[in-house]
Design an enzyme around this catalytic site. Sequence first.
Site, PDB file in Angstrom:
ATOM      1  CG  HIS A 323      -2.130  -0.886   1.033  1.00  0.00           C
ATOM      2  ND1 HIS A 323      -2.075  -2.244   1.262  1.00  0.00           N
ATOM      3  CD2 HIS A 323      -3.406  -0.623   0.630  1.00  0.00           C
ATOM      4  CE1 HIS A 323      -3.268  -2.772   1.029  1.00  0.00           C
ATOM      5  NE2 HIS A 323      -4.080  -1.818   0.635  1.00  0.00           N
ATOM      6  N   GLY A 324       2.074   1.196   0.424  1.00  0.00           N
ATOM      7  CA  GLY A 324       2.866   2.415   0.395  1.00  0.00           C
ATOM      8  C   GLY A 324       4.180   2.282   1.129  1.00  0.00           C
TER       9      GLY A 324
END
Length: 480
Positions: A323-324
């Site tokens: 996700h990041g």
Amino acid sequence: MLFNSFAFAIFLPIVFILYWFMPHKYRWFFLLISSYYFYMSWNPTYIILIFGTTVISYLAAIGIENTMNQMTKRLFLIGVVIVSLGTLFVFKYLNFCLVSLGELLKVFSIQWSPFTLDLLLPVGISFYTFQTMSYVIDVYRGETKAEKHFGYYATFISFFPQLVAGPIERTNSLLPQIQREQKFIYEKASDGLKLMLWGYYKKIVVADTIASYVDQVYDNLNDYKGFSLVVVIFLFSIQIYCDFSGYSDIAIGTAKLLGIDLMKNFDVPYLSRSVREFWKRWHISLSTWFRDYVYISLGGNRCSQFKHSLNLMITFLASGIWHGANWTYVVWGGIHGAAQILENTFDIPIRKIKQKKIGQFLAWLMVFVFCNMAWGFFRAQSISDAIYIFKNLFAGIWNPVSYFVNGFNALGISRWVLIYLSLLIGILILIDIVWYKYDVIALLGRSNILVRWSCYIIIALLVVLFSQKGVATEFVYFQF
């Protein structure tokens, strides 16, 4: 080009009309050009990344299928994985790793100033990278045939409705639909428009309205304590659900207009009664991707309890970092992994509790609260910010009236604003509860014409009224 932009409002009708008036043999090419144009509207340069990834995975899959040597097959697969994940690493994780290494060296009194690259994260790179990897892995496993027609395959990778934020489609589902001749079916197109309208309601009316309250707190976190933090954690849970599931609804609806079915990506996740069920209902295309290509590859649950727990934790940590590039996402993934391990450990007593209705309610409440709290890490800009939130959630609770009133006042939520927000979220909850048991789109199609069109008009008016003229806000998952 954003789904909620004026440019897309012009782009989609043109594509729709030309697509259906065009002979079948040219449609794949038209979809490919349209998809590349759609993506290039963000940054023309990064089309090279999609095209390069497409060419490499296309050739590797053919190479895997044409050779009988197992080692050569494996080398082709490893090559694609290295190129795909390597590209993703450079653009998404390199700076994060360098900065983290610098912080680690400081602990040992080693001063090192890491260099960083000034790179703009290509929109959708995490999604189309995983789609190309799953295709090559499926060919390697013998679960699908390598596609010889480069145009069909390139269209499959870049299909514009799901290019930027999914759903992450599988080869055996989407590719055959691109290959075969599609017949225009009014009912399917009509259902697509209805689904898009609901998606726009979730994004424009609910998510974008809530976003202003969420952003004001997370951007100035030290100015808030107590109930205002509780409210914002809840509001972000609604925001991210409406923002991302709204995107998915618009993507699926857009594809239906072109006669193509995409997989369901959300299935009322906040009505789940276990964390495991939540992940069967939340971002389904990603959770099934990690299940099929990471969790099962590690051994799944066909091993000792310890190894099974380890496989779950590795899978969810990988899902978190997907996700990041921030430790907050790693912690968020680890929390969900730990929750599933606990559910497995206490599976028998949990099943007994859920045999009664009160037990089912308590299970739902615990899962909903858990997911809300976990989102606190997901949205926080740093681990220290997340810790601040949880340390100050209940500041002032010993004076309950002041605790609640001050919490709303700090956010600028008056009595009328609270009623107005409750109404918007209430419509969402009501529709989701109905959707838990019935297909709302099909249900509306069978309802009285007055009821049906009243619903369409009310939702459409709300979308138009809440649209910010000249402004199209990005979807949250574009940053992933």
